[in-house]
Design a protein around this motif. Structure first.
Motif, short mmCIF file in Angstrom:
data_model
loop_
_atom_site.label_atom_id
_atom_site.label_comp_id
_atom_site.label_asym_id
_atom_site.label_seq_id
_atom_site.Cartn_x
_atom_site.Cartn_y
_atom_site.Cartn_z
N SER A 1 0.85 -1.18 0.00
CA SER A 1 0.00 0.00 0.00
C SER A 1 0.89 1.24 0.00
O SER A 1 1.87 1.30 0.73
CB SER A 1 -0.89 -0.03 1.25
N GLY A 2 0.58 2.18 -0.87
CA GLY A 2 1.37 3.41 -0.93
C GLY A 2 2.59 3.31 -1.82
O GLY A 2 3.40 4.22 -1.89
N LYS B 1 0.87 2.26 -7.11
CA LYS B 1 0.10 1.57 -8.15
C LYS B 1 -1.01 2.46 -8.72
O LYS B 1 -1.16 2.60 -9.93
CB LYS B 1 -0.52 0.28 -7.57
N SER B 2 -1.77 3.05 -7.80
CA SER B 2 -2.87 3.90 -8.27
C SER B 2 -2.34 5.14 -8.99
O SER B 2 -2.94 5.60 -9.97
CB SER B 2 -3.75 4.33 -7.10
N THR B 3 -1.21 5.64 -8.53
CA THR B 3 -0.61 6.78 -9.20
C THR B 3 -0.29 6.43 -10.65
O THR B 3 -0.57 7.21 -11.57
CB THR B 3 0.68 7.20 -8.45
N1 ATP Z 1 -3.85 12.93 -4.01
C1 ATP Z 1 -2.72 12.70 -3.30
N2 ATP Z 1 -2.13 13.69 -2.61
C2 ATP Z 1 -1.01 13.48 -1.91
N3 ATP Z 1 -0.39 12.30 -1.83
C3 ATP Z 1 -0.94 11.26 -2.49
C4 ATP Z 1 -2.13 11.40 -3.26
N4 ATP Z 1 -2.43 10.20 -3.80
C5 ATP Z 1 -1.48 9.36 -3.39
N5 ATP Z 1 -0.58 9.97 -2.60
C6 ATP Z 1 0.62 9.37 -2.00
O1 ATP Z 1 1.39 8.81 -3.05
C7 ATP Z 1 1.91 7.56 -2.66
C8 ATP Z 1 1.46 6.49 -3.64
O2 ATP Z 1 0.05 6.33 -3.52
P1 ATP Z 1 -0.80 5.36 -4.42
O3 ATP Z 1 -2.23 5.68 -4.18
O4 ATP Z 1 -0.30 5.41 -5.80
O5 ATP Z 1 -0.44 3.96 -3.75
P2 ATP Z 1 -1.08 2.53 -4.04
O6 ATP Z 1 0.05 1.67 -4.42
O7 ATP Z 1 -2.21 2.64 -4.98
O8 ATP Z 1 -1.62 2.12 -2.62
P3 ATP Z 1 -2.88 1.18 -2.27
O9 ATP Z 1 -2.44 -0.19 -2.49
O10 ATP Z 1 -3.14 1.47 -0.82
O11 ATP Z 1 -4.02 1.60 -3.15
C9 ATP Z 1 1.45 7.33 -1.24
O12 ATP Z 1 2.50 7.71 -0.37
C10 ATP Z 1 0.27 8.24 -1.08
O13 ATP Z 1 0.16 8.68 0.24
#
Ligand code: ATP
Ligand code: MG
Lengths: 298, 225
Positions: free
Chosen positions: B37-38, B41-43
């Protein structure tokens, strides 16, 4: 092409937010109705003014202290003027008779008068209404004319009354215009607030539309239509009310108080209704456009 | 199909979303995006959707550079890119068929095409008999199928899924996985972000692993690890 889609979305949204929608419709209605009323008044005054302007008569009141010679001299002077078509002399007694005639049924009020306070006068008919000011002004400084010192209220002519009416109309216009302006701003703000609420209510739809690739205008249209509807409905009701007011209220006022310069036919109703409807529609689109700019990030 | 070159994304007060990412995914590939998590991936997925711009680097999707794409072209980019999310994103007051039809309607498709395509795609995802139900009347797995149907109804060349099985039990997840696999077999590129170790290990597809925004591993027929 997708009109049905936009239409349904807009109507659904209006129904869902009906309290706000009704409030927005009512403000548009009030602002457009006041605009319509103002214009009815304006056209009526305008007609009254031009009616008065076209009156050919000048009345010249003569001091009670004037001698018969002076009165006759003035009469000759008037008859010698080239612009004059006709002159009539109204003696003190005739003036009283006329007053008595216009007081039919209430003649007893005259019993309270001691003697006859009414001045004699000349009634002058002109050949051309354009010359009324020129002719009237010749009596302003005449010593036997019954002017209160400093004024020339001993000379009555349409021009003077129409000047006064024009002044009233101007105040009326300024007041009415600022009131309409205020109401317009209020309706734009209320419509923009209804649109804001429906953007909020439909944020899931908006998110999905964006996700599946709806174009920005496709996303905006239902909201704009909602604003336009609100404006149009308010304006349509206002237009009907304006027409009814002109038809019935003005007519009954004229019947009861014929001395008022009102006339239900003075108003170009078609243009007025068109203006009111276009105005309302414009308010609606401007209101929702404002909300879209602020609250719908695309 | 997808090319990331030196891509970095920093969120506002200096939070790293992605850093120095170089990835190339071919047309027709099936690819997992894994990480804690974090990890970013979503980014990665939101960059593909052009929800925001990368802080550095360039992204190309289907031969088109996203940074040079005009705003007016963005809707057409998204039509060519189906997406599925953990929370389904269905409209609760529309039936299953209307939810799918909505995606077609708002992209301006004619009513006749919509009437033909909706039952076709719902049969494909195995919901032919639930067309007139509301989303609430469906199980979570079925709701996710609706969302997959909506993403695929336009036959985009790329389908991205951000933890599509995150809310589902293992058996239901397998069903969704099989559906995505079937879609991939029609030639559609599929990119799926997931936490589901078992699924990744079973499928033996390409795995891209992220950690703190960096690619730490990229292997064909990989494991979750
Ligand atoms: N809109 C935002 N503003 C500030 N920081 C963000 C934002 N979206 C994501 N982050 C930060 O960017 C980093 C990557 O987040 P991301 O959502 O891409 O992770 P993820 O791999 O999708 O996690 P998960 O498995 O929990 O969905 C994290 O540290 C998160 O806190
Ligand atoms: Mg995520």
């Amino acid at each position: 092409m997708h009109f049905k889609f936009f239409f349904n979305e807009a109507v659904n949204s209006l129904v869902r937010n009906w309290v706000m929608s009704v409030a927005a419709i009512v403000t548009v209605l009030v602002s457009m109705f006041v605009l319509g009323l103002g214009l009815i008044m304006f056209f009526n005054f305008q007609t009254a003014i031009s009616d008065l302007r076209n009156k050919l008569e000048v009345e010249v009141f003569i001091k009670n202290t004037a001698s018969p010679d002076e009165i006759n001299g003035l009469g000759d002077e008037i008859r010698a003027m080239p612009e004059v078509k006709d002159v009539g002399f109204i003696s003190k007694d005739e003036a009283l008779d006329r007053l008595r005639g216009s007081l039919k049924g209430h003649e007893d009020v005259l019993d309270a008068l001691s003697g006859n306070p009414l001045p004699p006068s000349y009634e002058i008919t002109l050949k051309d209404p354009q010359q009324i000011e020129t002719v009237a002004s010749r009596f302003f400084d005449n010593p036997i004319v019954d002017n209160t010192p400093g004024t020339h209220d001993g000379v009555k002519y349409g021009g003077e009354t129409s000047e006064r009416l024009l002044k009233v109309t101007t105040y009326f216009l300024i007041g009415g215009a600022s009131f309409v302006m205020l109401l317009t701003v209020a309706s734009v703000l209320l419509i923009s607030n209804t649109t804001r609420l429906s953007i909020f209510a439909r944020r899931r739809e908006v998110e999905i539309m964006r996700l599946v690739g709806a174009t920005n205008w496709f996303i905006r249209w239902p909201f704009i239509m909602e604003g336009i509807f609100t404006g149009m409905v308010g304006a349509a009701i206002a237009a009907i009310m304006v027409m009814l007011t002109n038809r019935f209220i003005i007519e009954s006022v004229v019947n009861k108080m014929p001395f008022l310069p009102f006339n239900s036919e003075a108003v170009p109703m078609f243009w007025l209704v068109l203006l009111v409807v276009i105005g309302g529609t414009l308010l609606g689109s401007v209101g929702s456009g404002l909300a879209l700019r602020r609250f719908l990030k695309i | 199909m997808i090319r990331f070159e030196n891509v970095a994304k920093t969120y506002d007060p200096n939070i790293v979303g992605l850093e120095d990412v170089n990835i190339h995914i071919e047309r027709g590939e099936f690819c997992f995006l894994v990480g804690h998590s974090g990890s970013g991936k979503s980014t990665f997925i939101r960059l593909l959707l052009k929800e925001f711009e990368p802080t550095e680097g360039s992204i190309t999707v289907a031969g088109r550079n996203l940074q040079r794409m005009r705003r007016s072209a963005l809707p057409y980019h998204r039509r060519n890119l189906g997406c599925v999310f953990q929370d389904f994103k269905l409209l609760p007051n529309k039936t299953v068929a209307d939810n799918v039809a909505y995606a077609l309607r708002v992209t301006g498709q004619p009513a006749r095409a919509i009437r033909r395509k909706v039952p076709e795609i719902l049969n494909l995802v195995g919901l032919g008999d639930k067309m007139n139900n509301l989303p609430d009347e469906l199980s979570a797995g079925e709701q996710q199928r609706v969302s997959v149907a909506r993403a695929f109804v336009n036959h985009p060349s790329l389908l991205v899924a951000d933890e599509p099985t995150g809310n589902l039990d293992p058996d239901t997840s397998v069903g969704i996985m099989q559906l995505l696999y079937r879609i991939n077999r029609t030639g559609t590129t599929v990119l799926m972000a997931t936490h589901d170790r078992e699924m990744v290990d079973k499928m033996r597809k390409r795995v891209i692993a992220l950690e703190d925004g960096k690619v730490i591993r990229d292997e064909d027929k990989g494991l979750y690890r």
